[in-house]
Write an enzyme that holds these catalytic residues in place. Structure first.
Site, PDB file in Angstrom:
ATOM      1  N   HIS A 118       2.842   3.892  -8.839  1.00 44.54           N
ATOM      2  CA  HIS A 118       2.716   2.466  -9.180  1.00 44.54           C
ATOM      3  C   HIS A 118       3.965   1.977  -9.927  1.00 44.54           C
ATOM      4  O   HIS A 118       4.452   0.880  -9.682  1.00 44.54           O
ATOM      5  CB  HIS A 118       1.467   2.224 -10.034  1.00 44.54           C
ATOM      6  N   ASP A 144       0.825  -1.214   0.000  1.00 48.83           N
ATOM      7  CA  ASP A 144       0.000   0.000   0.000  1.00 48.83           C
ATOM      8  C   ASP A 144       0.859   1.263   0.000  1.00 48.83           C
ATOM      9  O   ASP A 144       1.932   1.287   0.608  1.00 48.83           O
ATOM     10  CB  ASP A 144      -0.906  -0.022   1.238  1.00 48.83           C
ATOM     11  N   LEU A 182      10.636 -20.945  -5.563  1.00 47.44           N
ATOM     12  CA  LEU A 182       9.761 -19.950  -4.920  1.00 47.44           C
ATOM     13  C   LEU A 182       8.468 -19.878  -5.720  1.00 47.44           C
ATOM     14  O   LEU A 182       8.504 -19.843  -6.951  1.00 47.44           O
ATOM     15  CB  LEU A 182      10.444 -18.560  -4.936  1.00 47.44           C
TER      16      LEU A 182
HETATM   17  C1  FPP Z   1      -1.954   0.064  -3.410  1.00 48.90           C
HETATM   18  O1  FPP Z   1      -1.443   1.358  -3.328  1.00 48.90           O
HETATM   19  C2  FPP Z   1      -1.364  -0.611  -4.516  1.00 48.90           C
HETATM   20  C3  FPP Z   1      -2.060  -1.156  -5.548  1.00 48.90           C
HETATM   21  C4  FPP Z   1      -3.524  -1.152  -5.636  1.00 48.90           C
HETATM   22  C5  FPP Z   1      -1.364  -1.764  -6.685  1.00 48.90           C
HETATM   23  C6  FPP Z   1      -0.085  -2.470  -6.381  1.00 48.90           C
HETATM   24  C7  FPP Z   1       0.729  -2.457  -7.602  1.00 48.90           C
HETATM   25  C8  FPP Z   1       2.080  -2.414  -7.662  1.00 48.90           C
HETATM   26  C9  FPP Z   1       2.935  -2.516  -6.464  1.00 48.90           C
HETATM   27  C10 FPP Z   1       2.789  -2.251  -8.950  1.00 48.90           C
HETATM   28  C11 FPP Z   1       2.421  -3.218  -9.975  1.00 48.90           C
HETATM   29  C12 FPP Z   1       2.681  -4.615  -9.569  1.00 48.90           C
HETATM   30  C13 FPP Z   1       2.785  -5.614 -10.443  1.00 48.90           C
HETATM   31  C14 FPP Z   1       3.039  -6.994  -9.928  1.00 48.90           C
HETATM   32  C15 FPP Z   1       2.664  -5.426 -11.891  1.00 48.90           C
HETATM   33  P1  FPP Z   1      -2.425   2.605  -3.490  1.00 48.90           P
HETATM   34  O2  FPP Z   1      -2.107   3.274  -4.750  1.00 48.90           O
HETATM   35  O3  FPP Z   1      -3.811   2.182  -3.233  1.00 48.90           O
HETATM   36  O4  FPP Z   1      -1.928   3.490  -2.306  1.00 48.90           O
HETATM   37  P2  FPP Z   1      -2.591   4.789  -1.702  1.00 48.90           P
HETATM   38  O5  FPP Z   1      -3.105   4.357  -0.366  1.00 48.90           O
HETATM   39  O6  FPP Z   1      -1.434   5.708  -1.598  1.00 48.90           O
HETATM   40  O7  FPP Z   1      -3.661   5.296  -2.614  1.00 48.90           O
END
Ligand code: FPP
Length: 224
Positions: free
Chosen positions: A29, A12, A122
């Site tokens: 992201h 997150d 893994l």
């Molecule tokens: C939450 O952070 C994260 C996600 C919903 C997406 C996670 C994706 C990645 C780590 C990158 C892509 C991964 C792959 C495997 C291709 P948020 O953006 O909701 O955080 P916030 O609380 O700051 O809004």
């Protein structure tokens, strides 16, 4: 010392990280994906057998279209470029969640799973279009269809994670203390670590610190 078989992570804080740099949520992201690669490498180094990453929840469809499209294009590019390398590293790639995306992504996900299915070093479980409550209901419906008893063993066996040990550790970055519909059944006895840092700032040192803390915890599983 507790052995570590399975680590699950709620990654997150990407959006907030991007904003904090005066850039877009999508920029966060993109940076978050670099942390994913670092953590995979460190998981291999620590000889941990299972890593489950929460990449996209059933609730994430409520986000703006441009962000959803960006996340899936990141995934597409990542897998297209890296799946051969993951395979050479003897990593098994597995999706948990409803695999219902566009044709191209479905094909790539199926290809990646098939290519790596025999690997044992893994296993990376990528939670995509995943929601824990619907996973449990789906399991109960399978059990009913097979006319089996509704008990713990049968529920576990009919989840996406059947044959995978429950996580020893859950890490959530981004300074939020909630489970967000992630592995509610499987986390019953996991040790939970809430990390203040946003996911793009989380690094190998932070990860190892948590792994070392975990090793020293006395785990009771309800006993004394
Ligand atoms: C939450 O952070 C994260 C996600 C919903 C997406 C996670 C994706 C990645 C780590 C990158 C892509 C991964 C792959 C495997 C291709 P948020 O953006 O909701 O955080 P916030 O609380 O700051 O809004």
């Amino acid at each position: 010392m507790n052995p570590i078989k399975h680590v699950a992570i709620i990654m997150d804080g990407n959006g907030r990280w991007g904003r904090s740099k005066g850039k877009s949520r999508n920029f966060g992201h993109k940076e978050g994906l670099k942390t994913v690669e670092k953590i995979i490498k460190e998981t291999l180094k620590n000889k941990i057998k299972y890593l489950t990453l929460y990449a996209f929840s059933t609730e994430n469809w409520k986000r703006p279209k441009n962000e959803i499209n960006y996340l899936f294009s990141l995934l597409n590019n990542f897998l297209s470029k890296k799946i051969k390398e993951l395979n050479e590293e003897k990593i098994k790639f597995y999706v948990i969640g409803k695999k219902k995306f566009n044709k191209k992504l479905n094909r790539l996900l199926n290809y990646s799973e098939k290519l790596t299915s025999k690997n044992k070093r893994l296993q990376i479980n990528l939670a995509l279009n995943y929601g824990s409550k619907s996973e449990i209901i789906r399991a109960i419906n399978f059990i009913k269809k097979k006319k089996l008893g509704i008990n713990e063993k049968n529920v576990s066996k009919n989840l996406y994670t059947s044959n995978i040990p429950d996580p020893d550790i859950l890490i959530r970055t981004g300074n939020r203390k909630r489970l967000s519909n992630f592995l509610l059944w499987q986390l019953a006895y996991s040790e939970i670590f809430f990390e203040k840092k946003l996911w793009p700032d989380f690094n190998e040192k932070d990860y190892n610190k948590i792994l070392n803390l975990f090793k020293k915890i006395k785990r009771n599983f309800g006993k004394i």
